[in-house]
Design a protein around this motif. Structure first.
Motif, PDB file in Angstrom:
ATOM      1  N   GLY A   1      30.215  51.875   3.906  1.00  0.00           N
ATOM      2  CA  GLY A   1      31.551  52.427   3.679  1.00  0.00           C
ATOM      3  C   GLY A   1      32.279  52.581   4.994  1.00  0.00           C
ATOM      4  N   PRO A   2      32.968  53.710   5.213  1.00  0.00           N
ATOM      5  CA  PRO A   2      33.709  53.892   6.464  1.00  0.00           C
ATOM      6  C   PRO A   2      32.796  53.804   7.678  1.00  0.00           C
ATOM      7  CG  PRO A   2      34.299  55.586   4.847  1.00  0.00           C
ATOM      8  CD  PRO A   2      33.118  54.844   4.295  1.00  0.00           C
ATOM      9  N   ALA A   3      33.348  53.297   8.769  1.00  0.00           N
ATOM     10  CA  ALA A   3      32.596  53.316  10.015  1.00  0.00           C
ATOM     11  C   ALA A   3      32.349  54.763  10.405  1.00  0.00           C
ATOM     12  CB  ALA A   3      33.388  52.595  11.108  1.00  0.00           C
TER      13      ALA A   3
ATOM     14  N   GLN B   1      27.801  46.818   9.017  1.00  0.00           N
ATOM     15  CA  GLN B   1      28.019  48.267   9.072  1.00  0.00           C
ATOM     16  C   GLN B   1      27.664  48.817  10.445  1.00  0.00           C
ATOM     17  OE1 GLN B   1      29.329  50.078   6.482  1.00  0.00           O
ATOM     18  NE2 GLN B   1      29.448  51.834   7.864  1.00  0.00           N
ATOM     19  N   ASN B   2      26.590  48.336  11.041  1.00  0.00           N
ATOM     20  CA  ASN B   2      26.200  48.793  12.373  1.00  0.00           C
ATOM     21  C   ASN B   2      27.262  48.446  13.406  1.00  0.00           C
ATOM     22  OD1 ASN B   2      23.798  49.910  11.497  1.00  0.00           O
ATOM     23  ND2 ASN B   2      22.585  48.089  11.931  1.00  0.00           N
ATOM     24  N   GLN B   3      27.847  47.258  13.285  1.00  0.00           N
ATOM     25  CA  GLN B   3      28.917  46.861  14.208  1.00  0.00           C
ATOM     26  C   GLN B   3      30.135  47.758  14.041  1.00  0.00           C
ATOM     27  OE1 GLN B   3      29.413  42.726  13.157  1.00  0.00           O
ATOM     28  NE2 GLN B   3      27.761  42.040  14.495  1.00  0.00           N
TER      29      GLN B   3
ATOM     30  N   GLU C   1      31.818  50.344  16.885  1.00  0.00           N
ATOM     31  CA  GLU C   1      33.245  50.352  17.194  1.00  0.00           C
ATOM     32  C   GLU C   1      33.826  51.739  16.985  1.00  0.00           C
ATOM     33  OE1 GLU C   1      37.251  49.216  17.941  1.00  0.00           O
ATOM     34  OE2 GLU C   1      35.309  48.376  18.515  1.00  0.00           O
ATOM     35  N   SER C   2      33.379  52.422  15.928  1.00  0.00           N
ATOM     36  CA  SER C   2      33.890  53.760  15.642  1.00  0.00           C
ATOM     37  C   SER C   2      33.496  54.747  16.736  1.00  0.00           C
ATOM     38  CB  SER C   2      33.357  54.241  14.288  1.00  0.00           C
ATOM     39  OG  SER C   2      34.003  55.428  13.887  1.00  0.00           O
TER      40      SER C   2
ATOM     41  N   HIS D   1      37.600  55.110   9.633  1.00  0.00           N
ATOM     42  CA  HIS D   1      36.611  55.725  10.518  1.00  0.00           C
ATOM     43  C   HIS D   1      36.380  57.171  10.113  1.00  0.00           C
ATOM     44  CE1 HIS D   1      36.957  52.421  13.530  1.00  0.00           C
ATOM     45  NE2 HIS D   1      38.175  52.352  13.049  1.00  0.00           N
ATOM     46  N   SER D   2      35.147  57.634  10.301  1.00  0.00           N
ATOM     47  CA  SER D   2      34.839  59.026   9.992  1.00  0.00           C
ATOM     48  C   SER D   2      33.794  59.541  10.977  1.00  0.00           C
ATOM     49  CB  SER D   2      34.320  59.164   8.554  1.00  0.00           C
ATOM     50  OG  SER D   2      33.045  58.551   8.428  1.00  0.00           O
ATOM     51  N   LEU D   3      33.610  60.847  10.977  1.00  0.00           N
ATOM     52  CA  LEU D   3      32.513  61.461  11.707  1.00  0.00           C
ATOM     53  C   LEU D   3      31.402  61.802  10.727  1.00  0.00           C
ATOM     54  CD1 LEU D   3      34.423  63.875  14.124  1.00  0.00           C
ATOM     55  CD2 LEU D   3      33.222  61.770  14.736  1.00  0.00           C
TER      56      LEU D   3
END
Length: 272
Positions: free
Chosen positions: A142-144, A61-63, A67-68, A131-133
């Motif tokens: 879940g989503p990056a 998840q951290n990776q 990337e995000s 990807h999300s903010l």
């Protein structure tokens, strides 16, 4: 690392099973001291396996988050998907589990919070990474997540243009209404999936305000601001898409408990 952790879990469970009273240990018969040792060793190995799996999940998840951050900074989301929503829905829709199965990693009996966003992310992991903010947290999978940006409108606008898929939860939130307006302005309805999250017996809703009320407010705001109608609330949830005229041309009741089935539903929504 995840494979090693799962293997350790299997070995640990096997040793614990061998230590159950009445079980014979190979070469030792019913030797109670040996059986007890098997049990202790099994517990230690099982705990090590669970820690290894959890560590691998957090590392992954951290990776993804790193990337995000790079993608939100550059605005390049080719071959990627973005997830837009009001932040108050984060983690409030939790996938219910009737049974705990240590090895059903794909069926949401895993370490960490299993919200429906995790299923949505798993559904597109290979075809359109999500990807999300928002807030980054080690205990939320879940989503990056790319964090927060002061110029978020500019970044979201670029992401809407360049992304391959867009997933959005409508709301009366001004930020979400602006995002819907950008999707409309940029002609991105053809790649956007609107989501009415489920709040039935399969998905536990933890919000303080009934989600039906929130959806009703979202429908009124969307019609007043952008002149298109949201479907009526339904507890089972809904995935739906619009054409460029603002008419719903595809819909499905989401199957968030199975990422494979959810991915197939999303593919079927689009005729191309």
């Amino acid at each position: 690392m995840s494979f090693i952790g799962k293997s350790l879990c299997l070995v640990g469970l096997y040793l614990i099973y061998e230590s159950i009273p009445g079980q014979k240990v190979a070469g030792h018969g019913f030797d109670s001291e040996v059986i007890f040792s098997y049990g202790i060793l099994g517990v230690i190995i099982l705990a090590s396996g669970l820690i290894t799996v959890l560590s691998a999940t957090i590392r992954k998840q951290n990776q993804k988050n790193e990337e995000s951050v790079r993608r939100w900074a550059s605005g390049d989301f080719q071959g990627q998907a973005i997830y837009l929503r009001p932040f108050e829905v984060d983690g409030v829709f939790e996938i219910s589990r009737r049974h705990f199965n240590l090895f059903s990693w794909g069926q949401y009996a895993r370490p960490g919070q299993d919200s429906f966003e995790r299923s949505l992310d798993d559904a597109g992991e290979r075809s359109y990474p999500l990807h999300s903010l928002g807030m980054r947290s080690a205990d939320r999978f879940g989503p990056a997540v790319g964090g927060f940006f002061e110029d978020w409108r500019e970044k979201v606008g670029k992401a809407i243009e360049s992304s391959s898929r867009i997933f959005i939860i409508p709301s009366a939130n001004p930020g979400t209404l602006w995002e819907i307006g950008e999707i409309k302005r940029l002609g991105a309805f053809g790649k956007t999936v609107f989501i009415l999250p489920p709040s039935d017996h399969l998905i536990t809703y933890h919000g303080q305000v009934p989600y039906e009320d929130k959806w009703r407010a979202a429908a009124e705001a969307c019609f007043a601001t952008h002149q298109f109608k949201l479907p009526h609330f339904r507890a089972a949830g809904l995935l739906f898409i619009y054409n460029h005229a603002g008419k719903i041309v595809g819909h499905a009741t989401p199957k968030f408990r199975s990422p494979r089935k959810l991915a197939a539903q999303i593919r079927d929504l689009f005729p191309y």
